[in-house]
Each structure stands twice: as C-alpha cells, then as structure tokens.
Design a protein around this motif. Structure first.
Motif, short mmCIF file in Angstrom:
data_model
loop_
_atom_site.label_atom_id
_atom_site.label_comp_id
_atom_site.label_asym_id
_atom_site.label_seq_id
_atom_site.Cartn_x
_atom_site.Cartn_y
_atom_site.Cartn_z
N LYS A 296 -10.67 -2.83 -12.52
CA LYS A 296 -9.34 -2.25 -12.67
C LYS A 296 -9.40 -0.79 -12.24
CE LYS A 296 -5.64 -1.83 -16.09
NZ LYS A 296 -5.28 -2.07 -17.50
N LEU A 297 -8.93 -0.52 -11.02
CA LEU A 297 -9.02 0.80 -10.44
C LEU A 297 -7.61 1.34 -10.21
CD1 LEU A 297 -11.24 1.72 -7.38
CD2 LEU A 297 -8.79 2.08 -7.26
N GLY A 298 -7.32 2.49 -10.80
CA GLY A 298 -6.00 3.11 -10.61
C GLY A 298 -6.09 4.20 -9.57
N MET A 299 -5.23 4.14 -8.55
CA MET A 299 -5.19 5.18 -7.53
C MET A 299 -4.02 6.11 -7.81
SD MET A 299 -7.38 5.44 -5.00
CE MET A 299 -8.67 4.55 -4.17
N MET A 300 -4.29 7.41 -7.76
CA MET A 300 -3.30 8.42 -8.11
C MET A 300 -2.52 8.87 -6.87
SD MET A 300 -3.64 8.94 -11.35
CE MET A 300 -2.96 10.57 -11.56
N MET A 301 -1.72 7.96 -6.35
CA MET A 301 -0.89 8.28 -5.19
C MET A 301 0.53 8.54 -5.65
SD MET A 301 -2.51 5.56 -2.47
CE MET A 301 -2.63 4.22 -3.66
N LEU A 302 1.02 9.75 -5.39
CA LEU A 302 2.34 10.14 -5.87
C LEU A 302 3.41 9.87 -4.80
CD1 LEU A 302 1.61 13.48 -7.75
CD2 LEU A 302 1.61 11.15 -8.60
N PHE A 303 4.51 9.30 -5.25
CA PHE A 303 5.60 8.96 -4.36
C PHE A 303 6.78 9.91 -4.56
CE2 PHE A 303 3.12 5.18 -5.14
CZ PHE A 303 3.07 4.54 -3.91
N THR A 304 7.58 10.04 -3.53
CA THR A 304 8.83 10.77 -3.66
C THR A 304 9.71 10.04 -4.67
OG1 THR A 304 8.68 11.50 -1.37
CG2 THR A 304 10.85 11.60 -2.41
N ARG A 305 10.45 10.78 -5.47
CA ARG A 305 11.29 10.19 -6.52
C ARG A 305 12.19 9.08 -5.96
NH1 ARG A 305 13.23 12.51 -11.45
NH2 ARG A 305 12.28 14.49 -10.82
N GLY A 306 12.11 7.91 -6.58
CA GLY A 306 12.96 6.78 -6.22
C GLY A 306 12.65 6.17 -4.87
N SER A 307 11.43 6.42 -4.32
CA SER A 307 11.12 6.00 -2.96
C SER A 307 9.72 5.41 -2.87
CB SER A 307 11.24 7.21 -2.02
OG SER A 307 10.66 6.97 -0.77
N THR A 308 9.44 4.72 -1.74
CA THR A 308 8.08 4.23 -1.48
C THR A 308 7.33 5.19 -0.56
OG1 THR A 308 8.87 2.91 0.40
CG2 THR A 308 8.79 1.83 -1.75
N ALA A 309 7.95 6.31 -0.19
CA ALA A 309 7.28 7.31 0.64
C ALA A 309 6.43 8.23 -0.23
CB ALA A 309 8.33 8.13 1.40
N PHE A 310 5.29 8.65 0.29
CA PHE A 310 4.42 9.54 -0.47
C PHE A 310 5.04 10.93 -0.59
CE2 PHE A 310 0.78 6.82 1.28
CZ PHE A 310 0.71 6.09 0.10
N ALA A 311 4.86 11.54 -1.75
CA ALA A 311 5.32 12.91 -1.96
C ALA A 311 4.38 13.85 -1.21
CB ALA A 311 5.33 13.25 -3.45
N PRO A 312 4.92 14.83 -0.49
CA PRO A 312 4.05 15.74 0.28
C PRO A 312 3.23 16.64 -0.64
CG PRO A 312 6.34 16.47 0.35
CD PRO A 312 6.35 15.14 -0.33
N SER A 313 1.96 16.74 -0.35
CA SER A 313 1.07 17.65 -1.08
C SER A 313 -0.22 17.77 -0.29
CB SER A 313 0.76 17.11 -2.49
OG SER A 313 -0.06 15.96 -2.42
#
Length: 413
Positions: A296-313
């Motif tokens: 069970k591996l959790g990846m910390m990928m953040l998305f733009t609010r309400g979207s499937t696009a990644f949040a820029p960082s």
C-alpha cells in the motif's frame, strides 16, 4: 363451574380441609420466593471529555503535567533528550510541532532546569541511556464522534527512561484549532511516498494509548540511535543544507533499522536537490520498492482544485518520474495494482467520490501509456474523503496527504 350448594353432602364437610391443604404449597412457595429484583441502576455515563482550550493553555497543561510528575532521583538533575514532536496521524513534523518543541525548551529552562538538563538529540547521547521526551500533536473529533471533520487537536507528551525502557511520565490536553499552522516541514511536504512505517508507528504508539510503567514500543526503542541521525538529516534538509542532509540520511540508512521510509524519501529528495539525476532515479526505485512491499503505497501528487490536472509547484516537475517508477516496478514484478483516489473533506460527498475516481483513472492512463503491458494489471477507483488521514478539511498544504493516490498490490484476475 360447580357451586358449593350443589356438592354432595359427604364433600361439603371436607371442603374446608381440602382448601386448606391445597393452599399450603402455595403459601410455602410464596414464602420461599425471592423478593422482586430492584430495578437495574442506569449505566454510568462515560466521563465528559474536557473541552478543547487554546493551544497555549493546552500545551502548559500537558507539558506541566509530564515534567512535574516525572520521578527523578532526589537531589539530582538528569539529562533529557527531545526526539522531535510529530503529527500523530501522519508521523510528520510540522510548523505546529516545531513551535511546541521550542516552547517546551523554554518551559524547561524557566521552571524545570533544576530537574532536567536538555541535551542534543544525538546518537552519542542516546548511548548514555538518558531520559527521552516524545510527543504527538493529533487532529481529533472534539466530540469523539466516529465521522466528520476533525475540529480539535490532542496534545500527548511522554518521558521515557532509556535505561529501564519504560514510560515514566505522561501528559495530555485537548486544543482548539485556532491559529494552528499544521503545514508539514519541507522534508515531509516534498516526500513523494507515504505508507505506514513501523519505526514511526512505534513512536506514536509509545506516546498514545499507554500509561506510566508500560514498556517503550520495541519498534521505537530499538531505533532511537538511528532516529537521532534522522532528526539531524531532516533539520539539514529543511535548512537547505542538502549535501549534509544526504550524508546524514546515508549514514542512517547504513545503521541497523535505518531502512525507514523517511530515510529513503530523504535520500531521494537530497539527490534531486543536488541535481544528481541518476542517483535520484536509483533512490526513487528503492523507495517505490519499499512502498510496494508494504502492499500500500501512497503518492503525494497534488491536483488543482476540482480537477485532474496537477497543481503547479517545484516538486510537481518530478511527478512524471514518480509515476514512471511505479509503472516500471509493477511491470518488472508482474504486480497487479488497484489505484485509489482520495480527496480532502471539501464539497459534497458525491462530488468528491467522482473526483477521486477521475484522478486515479488519470494516473492509471498515464501508467498504461508508459507501460502498455500493464493495461490488464491496473484498476482504479475513488473513495472521496472516507479514508482521510489528516481529516481537518482545510484543503491546503496541511492536509495534502488526504489528496493522495494510493497504489495497492492486489491479486491478479
């Protein structure tokens, strides 16, 4: 019914005696029967939980209790090390835990300096078997309800005797959420992988759900020396001393019990910051192996609010590498994976169920493009906010872990 006037004469004379005889057993039974049971007393209500108080007040209560009640030999001043305080749900250090630790040092210096001498948390000092201070700062439900956003914090402090390997003092309090900055420190905020780590879990279990006199959890007490190295490495990374951080993480990795998630995350991140791409890729592979081994591996990928696009960082530029590493490891190991999307507690439940499913499906499609042979080995779904780990619903950097995508190893169809 037959009346007395219609009975034959020879029975009329014996009727009083018969009635007396018939009444005797009934009287005896009535005399021997126990008195009716008194109505059961209503069950005692559980003691009411103290209401959460402002953090400063909660800290003074918990820290005052644990320091005051710790038994030390009369007339002596004992060495006390502090293993950095952590979030009791995620195992991460945060701005809040760092602030509490600074307040703790000030409190000891002002009120308990005749009892404790705070020493650096180092492997050399751990070897002397001193007293050790640990603590967790955990989001909770103020009313102890099973569901709903976590709207308070529980402060838990404990002092351990490394010589006897026992807990010698504890302190607790409940704090309100006002003014609390629970954003993880950089070493934790940047980490790509989250899964339950036995060493960190041992630290948390030693502080929570225990009492004075209990033994220190073996998953923690046997790794306190390496924990000191890790604490130094995390501090170096947070202060952008990446070369020194890498050296400390590497030394910790070589120690017994050093193959911990926070160490592997740290080695990868330090290599990445030093622009050692090949070494970082190798470290990432070891990190993914560690996570998949736990199934069970959790990846910390953040998305733009309400979207499937990644949040820029800054760290988001590495997301494609993370996804590629999981795909390659799964393909090489013929593993079948269930991708599970999660969201923080913002918006409606149906919306978050759908959004979490769309996000995990987007990651699955990326993996299938990278490794087409995985197409039959991957499934995806979403659980919305129902498996939150932080659970505060702030929808910011403090509860980023609630917006993870998990990779669960499952049986192949």
């Amino acid at each position: 019914m037959t009346t007395v006037s219609r009975l034959p004469k020879h029975l009329k004379s014996t009727l009083p005696a018969l009635l007396a005889i018939l009444a005797l057993p009934l009287a005896d039974a009535a005399a021997q029967a126990p008195p009716p049971a008194a109505p059961a007393a209503p069950a005692a209500a559980p003691p009411a939980l103290p209401p959460p108080v402002p953090l400063r007040q909660a800290f003074e209560k918990a820290a005052g209790d644990v320091l005051k009640n710790a038994a030390v030999p009369a007339g002596t001043r004992v060495d006390l090390l502090i293993d950095p305080l952590i979030d009791g749900n995620t195992g991460a250090q945060s701005s809040a835990t760092r602030s509490l630790e600074a307040q703790l040092r000030q409190l000891i210096g002002k009120q308990f300096s005749d009892k404790f001498a705070v020493q650096p948390f180092s492997a050399e000092n751990v070897a002397k078997n001193p007293y050790l201070f640990i603590g967790t700062f955990t989001p909770i439900h103020a009313t102890a309800q099973a569901a709903g956003p976590k709207d308070a914090y529980r402060v838990c402090f404990a002092i351990l005797d490394l010589k006897t390997k026992q807990i010698v003092s504890k302190g607790f309090a409940r704090a309100t959420t006002a003014g609390i900055n629970a954003v993880p420190t950089p070493a934790y905020a940047d980490s790509p992988v989250w899964t339950k780590d036995p060493a960190v879990d041992g630290y948390i279990r030693t502080c929570q759900g225990t009492k004075v006199g209990d033994p220190i959890n073996p998953n923690y007490v046997d790794k306190t020396s390496v924990a000191a190295l890790i604490a130094e490495a995390i501090k170096a990374y947070d202060e952008r001393r990446y070369g020194q951080a890498l050296d400390l993480y590497t030394r910790a990795r070589a120690q017994p019990g050093g193959a911990q998630l926070r160490v592997l995350n740290g080695i990868y991140l330090s290599q990445l910051k030093l622009n050692r791409r090949a070494d970082a890729s190798k470290a990432l592979g070891e990190l993914v192996d560690f996570g998949l081994k736990s199934e069970k591996l959790g990846m910390m990928m953040l998305f733009t609010r309400g979207s499937t696009a990644f949040a820029p960082s800054a760290i988001a530029r590495a997301y494609p590498d993370w996804i590629k590493a999981v795909a390659e490891k799964a393909q090489a190991g013929n593993a079948c994976l269930q991708l599970v999307g999660h969201t923080s507690r913002t918006g409606t439940e149906p919306f978050n169920d759908r959004l979490s499913a769309l996000r995990s499906a987007a990651i699955r499609q990326r993996m299938e493009r990278l490794a087409p042979a995985l197409a039959k080995s991957l499934r995806s779904n979403g659980v919305g906010w129902r498996e939150n780990i932080v659970g505060t619903g702030r929808d910011d950097a403090s509860d980023a872990l609630d917006r993870r995508v998990e990779f669960k190893v499952v049986k192949c169809a």
